[in-house]
Design an enzyme around this catalytic site. Sequence first.
Site, PDB file in Angstrom:
ATOM      1  N   THR A 213      28.193  44.133  40.211  1.00  0.00           N
ATOM      2  CA  THR A 213      28.006  45.271  40.916  1.00  0.00           C
ATOM      3  C   THR A 213      27.631  46.380  40.062  1.00  0.00           C
ATOM      4  O   THR A 213      26.557  47.057  40.601  1.00  0.00           O
ATOM      5  CB  THR A 213      29.342  45.712  41.342  1.00  0.00           C
TER       6      THR A 213
ATOM      7  N   ASP B  38      41.772  37.689  39.071  1.00  0.00           N
ATOM      8  CA  ASP B  38      40.721  38.789  38.734  1.00  0.00           C
ATOM      9  C   ASP B  38      40.455  39.311  39.928  1.00  0.00           C
ATOM     10  O   ASP B  38      39.541  38.803  40.662  1.00  0.00           O
ATOM     11  CB  ASP B  38      39.442  38.042  37.789  1.00  0.00           C
TER      12      ASP B  38
ATOM     13  N   ASN C  11      35.167  44.393  41.910  1.00  0.00           N
ATOM     14  CA  ASN C  11      34.783  45.351  42.946  1.00  0.00           C
ATOM     15  C   ASN C  11      34.327  44.531  44.209  1.00  0.00           C
ATOM     16  O   ASN C  11      34.510  44.991  45.095  1.00  0.00           O
ATOM     17  CB  ASN C  11      33.300  46.030  42.498  1.00  0.00           C
ATOM     18  N   THR C  12      33.735  43.117  43.879  1.00  0.00           N
ATOM     19  CA  THR C  12      33.284  42.438  45.199  1.00  0.00           C
ATOM     20  C   THR C  12      34.157  41.352  45.446  1.00  0.00           C
ATOM     21  O   THR C  12      34.258  40.847  46.661  1.00  0.00           O
ATOM     22  CB  THR C  12      31.632  42.100  44.681  1.00  0.00           C
TER      23      THR C  12
ATOM     24  N   ASP D  74      38.055  44.712  33.301  1.00  0.00           N
ATOM     25  CA  ASP D  74      37.121  43.446  33.591  1.00  0.00           C
ATOM     26  C   ASP D  74      36.182  43.606  32.242  1.00  0.00           C
ATOM     27  O   ASP D  74      36.077  42.441  31.694  1.00  0.00           O
ATOM     28  CB  ASP D  74      36.191  43.865  34.836  1.00  0.00           C
ATOM     29  N   ARG D  75      35.971  44.787  31.611  1.00  0.00           N
ATOM     30  CA  ARG D  75      35.348  44.640  30.365  1.00  0.00           C
ATOM     31  C   ARG D  75      36.219  44.187  29.020  1.00  0.00           C
ATOM     32  O   ARG D  75      35.738  43.358  28.321  1.00  0.00           O
ATOM     33  CB  ARG D  75      34.978  46.376  30.145  1.00  0.00           C
TER      34      ARG D  75
ATOM     35  N   THR E 101       4.450  48.405  49.220  1.00  0.00           N
ATOM     36  CA  THR E 101       5.944  49.169  48.937  1.00  0.00           C
ATOM     37  C   THR E 101       7.237  48.150  48.576  1.00  0.00           C
ATOM     38  O   THR E 101       7.854  48.414  47.620  1.00  0.00           O
ATOM     39  CB  THR E 101       6.230  49.997  50.101  1.00  0.00           C
TER      40      THR E 101
ATOM     41  N   LYS F 148      39.067  36.600  42.245  1.00  0.00           N
ATOM     42  CA  LYS F 148      39.360  35.302  41.929  1.00  0.00           C
ATOM     43  C   LYS F 148      40.453  34.801  41.468  1.00  0.00           C
ATOM     44  O   LYS F 148      41.324  35.477  40.646  1.00  0.00           O
ATOM     45  CB  LYS F 148      38.107  34.999  40.565  1.00  0.00           C
TER      46      LYS F 148
END
Length: 235
Positions: free
Chosen positions: A114, A6, A9-10, A90-91, A166, A13
């Site tokens: 992400t 898999d 984006n980050t 992925d979806r 802030t 796996k």
Amino acid sequence: MNLIIDIGNTFVKYAVFSNNDIIYFLKDKDFDNDIANQVIKDYKVSSCIISSVREKISYNLKTSSVFELSHKTKIPFNIIYSNKETLGADRIAAIVGATELHRNNNILIIDAGTCITFDYIDNNSNYRGGRISPGIMLRYRSLFDYTSKLPFLEKNKDYDFLGMNTKNCIISGVQNGIVSEIQEIINVIKKENDDLLVIITGGDAFFFEKEFKNTIFADEHLLIKGLNRILEYNA
């Protein structure tokens, strides 16, 4: 043995399945052909599926069957979508993983990574649509990149509804904003199906664990379980 790769984006796996059980798992930053082939050798892998949301990758895997997930892949649900080729791998995998675990349910799958994706599938296995929204770090990054004075902040599991400085105002705006967005989508779909089952998964899911009641927080392997199901479905 099945090897699941898999490419998100980050992270990338790697998982090896024996029947429906994960017997090996590795998470890395980038795809490595040598790692994949070593896993294939060590576990005598016979079939492999690759899912990627990145640009086209090159690979040379030493196994008899390598399958790349695409919009042309046979999947165990009906896609009612105007352009199927744009529905991310992925979806698709997350939907299959969720419906395999919870058959004959109206399900909303929320994948908080992400990006935050929302996908709705009904109890007749018809895909009804979804949303794509910026994830936590994309929101923090955009506030830093597109303003001159706001600081860049990290995720924070403890945050108030309203901030008194802030930093806390940014944290509240980003993370409470996501909570409100998720809750509104759940509420709207529940007006149509009050038996809606909501599954939240992904790397950032635990940030919202305390915010939602009667919600299933799936394990981190939901997507790769879906990929294994797709591989078996196409065997």
